[in-house]
Design an enzyme around this catalytic site. Structure first.
Site, PDB file in Angstrom:
ATOM      1  N   THR A 299       0.838  -1.200   0.000  1.00 18.73           N
ATOM      2  CA  THR A 299       0.000   0.000   0.000  1.00 18.73           C
ATOM      3  C   THR A 299       0.874   1.252   0.000  1.00 18.73           C
ATOM      4  O   THR A 299       1.856   1.328   0.727  1.00 18.73           O
ATOM      5  CB  THR A 299      -0.920   0.004   1.234  1.00 18.73           C
ATOM      6  OG1 THR A 299      -1.656  -1.219   1.258  1.00 18.73           O
ATOM      7  CG2 THR A 299      -1.895   1.160   1.184  1.00 18.73           C
ATOM      8  N   GLN A 351      -4.870  -7.122  -6.464  1.00 16.82           N
ATOM      9  CA  GLN A 351      -5.365  -7.569  -5.158  1.00 16.82           C
ATOM     10  C   GLN A 351      -6.599  -6.772  -4.784  1.00 16.82           C
ATOM     11  O   GLN A 351      -6.596  -5.535  -4.862  1.00 16.82           O
ATOM     12  CB  GLN A 351      -4.298  -7.398  -4.077  1.00 16.82           C
ATOM     13  CG  GLN A 351      -4.704  -7.986  -2.737  1.00 16.82           C
ATOM     14  CD  GLN A 351      -3.666  -7.766  -1.649  1.00 16.82           C
ATOM     15  OE1 GLN A 351      -3.482  -6.658  -1.183  1.00 16.82           O
ATOM     16  NE2 GLN A 351      -2.985  -8.826  -1.244  1.00 16.82           N
ATOM     17  N   CYS A 382      -5.110  -8.115   5.695  1.00 15.21           N
ATOM     18  CA  CYS A 382      -4.949  -6.704   6.066  1.00 15.21           C
ATOM     19  C   CYS A 382      -5.324  -6.500   7.538  1.00 15.21           C
ATOM     20  O   CYS A 382      -6.430  -6.859   7.959  1.00 15.21           O
ATOM     21  CB  CYS A 382      -5.821  -5.823   5.178  1.00 15.21           C
ATOM     22  SG  CYS A 382      -5.652  -4.062   5.537  1.00 15.21           S
ATOM     23  N   ASP A 485      10.233 -10.933   6.944  1.00 11.42           N
ATOM     24  CA  ASP A 485      11.607 -10.740   7.438  1.00 11.42           C
ATOM     25  C   ASP A 485      12.700 -11.159   6.452  1.00 11.42           C
ATOM     26  O   ASP A 485      13.791 -11.535   6.879  1.00 11.42           O
ATOM     27  CB  ASP A 485      11.814 -11.491   8.757  1.00 11.42           C
ATOM     28  CG  ASP A 485      10.883 -11.021   9.849  1.00 11.42           C
ATOM     29  OD1 ASP A 485      10.379  -9.888   9.739  1.00 11.42           O
ATOM     30  OD2 ASP A 485      10.634 -11.782  10.802  1.00 11.42           O
ATOM     31  N   ALA A 506       8.376  -7.979   0.939  1.00 16.32           N
ATOM     32  CA  ALA A 506       7.638  -6.735   1.128  1.00 16.32           C
ATOM     33  C   ALA A 506       8.573  -5.620   1.597  1.00 16.32           C
ATOM     34  O   ALA A 506       9.138  -4.894   0.782  1.00 16.32           O
ATOM     35  CB  ALA A 506       6.508  -6.955   2.130  1.00 16.32           C
ATOM     36  N   ARG A 507       8.771  -5.490   2.915  1.00 18.28           N
ATOM     37  CA  ARG A 507       9.640  -4.413   3.430  1.00 18.28           C
ATOM     38  C   ARG A 507      11.063  -4.545   2.930  1.00 18.28           C
ATOM     39  O   ARG A 507      11.750  -3.533   2.736  1.00 18.28           O
ATOM     40  CB  ARG A 507       9.631  -4.425   4.963  1.00 18.28           C
ATOM     41  CG  ARG A 507       8.359  -3.892   5.588  1.00 18.28           C
ATOM     42  CD  ARG A 507       8.478  -3.922   7.105  1.00 18.28           C
ATOM     43  NE  ARG A 507       8.695  -5.265   7.610  1.00 18.28           N
ATOM     44  CZ  ARG A 507       9.176  -5.548   8.817  1.00 18.28           C
ATOM     45  NH1 ARG A 507       9.498  -4.568   9.641  1.00 18.28           N
ATOM     46  NH2 ARG A 507       9.321  -6.791   9.212  1.00 18.28           N
TER      47      ARG A 507
END
Length: 636
Positions: A299, A351, A382, A485, A506-507
């Site tokens: 997002t 998505q 979410c 992670d 992701a991150r």
């Protein structure tokens, strides 16, 4: 001098020993005052007195823009002034009350279309608030950012013309725009971005005149027969629900003699079976998900320009940001923008989020009919309250009846695979994903992605890869991707050893988008600050192409870049680490880089991110205001 240096060494030694901080070589460690003093001094030296004025205003800035103190819990902005209350709220990684400044506020007056197009007549006359004199507009327009326009160099023309912030590259002295005929001809018929919302479809969605034949067919049996006779399309026979009322059945009338059957679709050439016949489940498009690197649907930061950057570094699967199904059905332009697909995205999905079978099924049919995607993903992971409290996101995991109806309904109307993203559960010590996975295999899911944390945990604990491994075995033969992670190729190798079919990042991709290259080449990339700036430059060019090269587009590109920099600043160069690789839950202490740019990119101070953006997008407007959506305190 000896005493001072001994004190500094002792201070650094104790600083490096703090639990939860990354181990950086002693010679690079420093203190907060020394770090910011060095950055401010060098910036003033390179930019002159103009930036020294900025630094004198730092004390007057809003306290929430200041860099957070180490190991200090963050408070909600509303509770910051109420420090006497004992029940203070902690930040959960978001600035909920951040200012929302629209890019159009950075431009006082725009150029009227009548001044650009001769055949256009301004219907507002004297009441029009835009410029009608081109010379007057050009005199008041901010200075150009650069001498070359990326859009003009790439496509041969710039649709923003005089409004472009690089207008001198394609404007004559008498304010006429130029074109490169050879490039324009080469780009004819090329669709760079797909899945845009057309005006006709938007109008029909708002008037609710779009028909959802397949959805109504499924939902009718759902309401009448309560799952006793769900329509299924298996094998070579397609069985649909039979209406209870025989009058509703349409009788085929014989055609008059000599009248030809009209084809169901307009064609230019010969009519093929693919034009007429809908695919059955056994003929649905198949996607090989195994052993792929999947860029998570992020997002805000997972926008199209960022996905293009990750594709260049080796991401195999990309997915659009989470879109609300109700907003898509209502024709919201901003929500449909999340479905856009660049031509470089060869394996792309969208998505969607929703909590009711009717809206989700109709939304799936809408996507199936009017977009070009390789798969559709259901967001049932979410954690935010806005989504969860109405039964969507993680809420679907506890509403298995609705969840089953949603999956079966969407599968019924889709011609592409349906995937699902879930978490381990809602509560921290109550994992329920393994129970759901066994059910989803029977519901027709093509792939499952499991984030190794519960809703309650958010990012406060490490991902549970042991549990992901158990779920991967339970999901077989349905592929299951693990998520959580992964910040290095070693993390990815350990993840693959758990038996998952692939990994979702992701991150890790936000902190270092070149992680896909590291994983595929099995190495640690000690990337230079210059190479990282080139990545940001590519993002800038992609942003100007996507959002526009006028003032609005420039400032929108800047805001998304600053959101990304709030993650990218957490990266610690490999050459500075005592222990490789960097772990995602370790905070970077204050350290000096090997050059000024490397140190500037290590700052977690918003003012320094703005300085980086000014290197690429010129100075910020006078009324510019920014606070990142995510705080850099998600390491706790």
């Amino acid at each position: 001098m000896m005493e001072a240096s001994a004190e500094g060494t002792a201070e650094r030694a104790t600083h490096a020993a703090v639990k939860g901080e990354a181990a950086i070589k002693q010679e690079f460690l420093t203190t907060k005052d020394q770090f910011h003093g060095y950055l401010d001094t060098e910036w003033q030296g390179s930019k002159g007195e103009k930036n020294s004025e900025k630094c004198t205003l730092e004390e007057k800035k809003d306290p929430f823009v200041e860099e957070p103190e180490c190991k200090k819990p963050k408070l909600d902005p509303e509770d910051e002034t109420k420090s006497e209350k004992p029940d203070k709220k902690r930040f959960r990684g978001q600035n909920k009350s951040r200012p929302h400044t629209k890019p159009n506020t950075y431009e006082e007056k725009r150029l009227c279309l009548s001044a650009i197009q001769k055949d256009y007549h301004c219907r507002f006359g004297d009441k029009c608030t835009f410029y009608h004199d081109v010379g007057e507009y050009m005199a008041s327009k901010p200075a150009d950012i650069g001498e070359r326009c990326y859009v003009y160099d790439t496509f041969g023309k710039c649709e923003y013309g005089l409004a472009c912030r690089f207008a001198k590259a394609h404007t004559t002295a008498d304010f006429k725009t130029l074109e490169k005929a050879d490039l324009v001809k080469a780009c004819e018929g090329r669709t760079v971005v797909k899945n845009s919302l057309g005006k006709d479809l938007q109008y029909r969605l708002r008037k609710r005149s779009v028909t959802f034949a397949k959805s109504e067919e499924y939902l009718k049996t759902l309401s009448n027969n309560k799952d006793k006779q769900e329509p299924q399309r298996n094998g070579d026979v397609c069985t649909a629900a039979v209406s209870a009322d025989p009058k509703e059945e349409k009788q085929e009338e014989p055609l008059p003699a000599g009248q030809d059957v009209q084809p169901p679709v307009k064609t230019v050439g010969p009519l093929t079976d693919a034009d007429v016949i809908k695919l059955r489940p056994c003929e649905k498009k198949t996607v090989d998900f195994r052993d792929k690197l999947y860029l998570a649907p992020l997002t805000t930061c997972g926008n199209l320009p960022f996905r293009r950057v990750c594709k260049r570094f080796g991401a195999d699967i990309t997915c659009g940001e989470m879109a609300m199904c109700t907003n898509l059905l209502q024709g919201h332009q901003s929500e449909w923008a999340l479905l856009k697909r660049h031509e470089s995205e060869d394996l792309f999905g969208v998505q969607v989020e929703g909590c009711f079978p009717d809206t989700m099924t109709r939304c799936a049919e809408l996507i199936n009919s009017h977009t070009d995607v390789d798969f559709v993903d259901i967001n049932s992971g979410c954690p935010i309250d806005l989504v969860y409290k109405k039964g969507g996101g993680c809420g679907l995991m506890t509403r298995t009846r609705k969840f089953e109806q949603i999956i079966k309904g969407m599968n019924y109307v889709l011609d592409v695979p349906l995937t699902v993203k879930i978490r381990t559960g809602v509560q921290e010590k109550s994992n329920i994903a393994h129970k759901l996975i066994g059910e989803m295999k029977n519901w027709g899911v093509s792939m499952i992605t499991l984030h190794g944390r519960s809703r309650e945990q958010r990012y406060t604990k490490l991902a549970d890869w042991d549990y992901i491994s158990e779920c991967a075995k339970a999901a077989s033969p349905v592929p299951l991707f693990g998520n959580g992670d992964i910040l290095s190729y070693e993390d990815a190798m350990k993840a693959r050893e758990t038996g998952v079919s692939g990994v979702m990042i992701a991150r890790g991709a936000l902190i270092k988008p070149w992680i896909f290259t590291e994983i595929k080449e099995s190495r640690h990339w000690d990337i230079s600050s210059g190479e990282r700036l080139d990545i940001l430059k590519d993002f800038t060019n992609f942003g100007l192409e996507h959002w526009g090269s006028d003032t609005r587009g420039v400032e929108k590109t800047r805001s998304f870049m600053l959101e990304w920099l709030s993650f990218m600043c957490r990266y610690i160069p490999v050459g500075l680490l005592e222990r490789v690789p960097q772990k995602i839950n370790e905070r970077p202490p204050y350290y000096m880089g090997r050059n000024y740019l490397e140190s500037l990119m290590a700052s977690q101070y918003v003012e320094d991110w703005i300085r980086i953006s000014e290197m690429l997008l010129g100075p910020v407007p006078k009324n510019f205001n920014f606070l990142p959506k995510h705080k850099a305190n998600s390491y706790k």
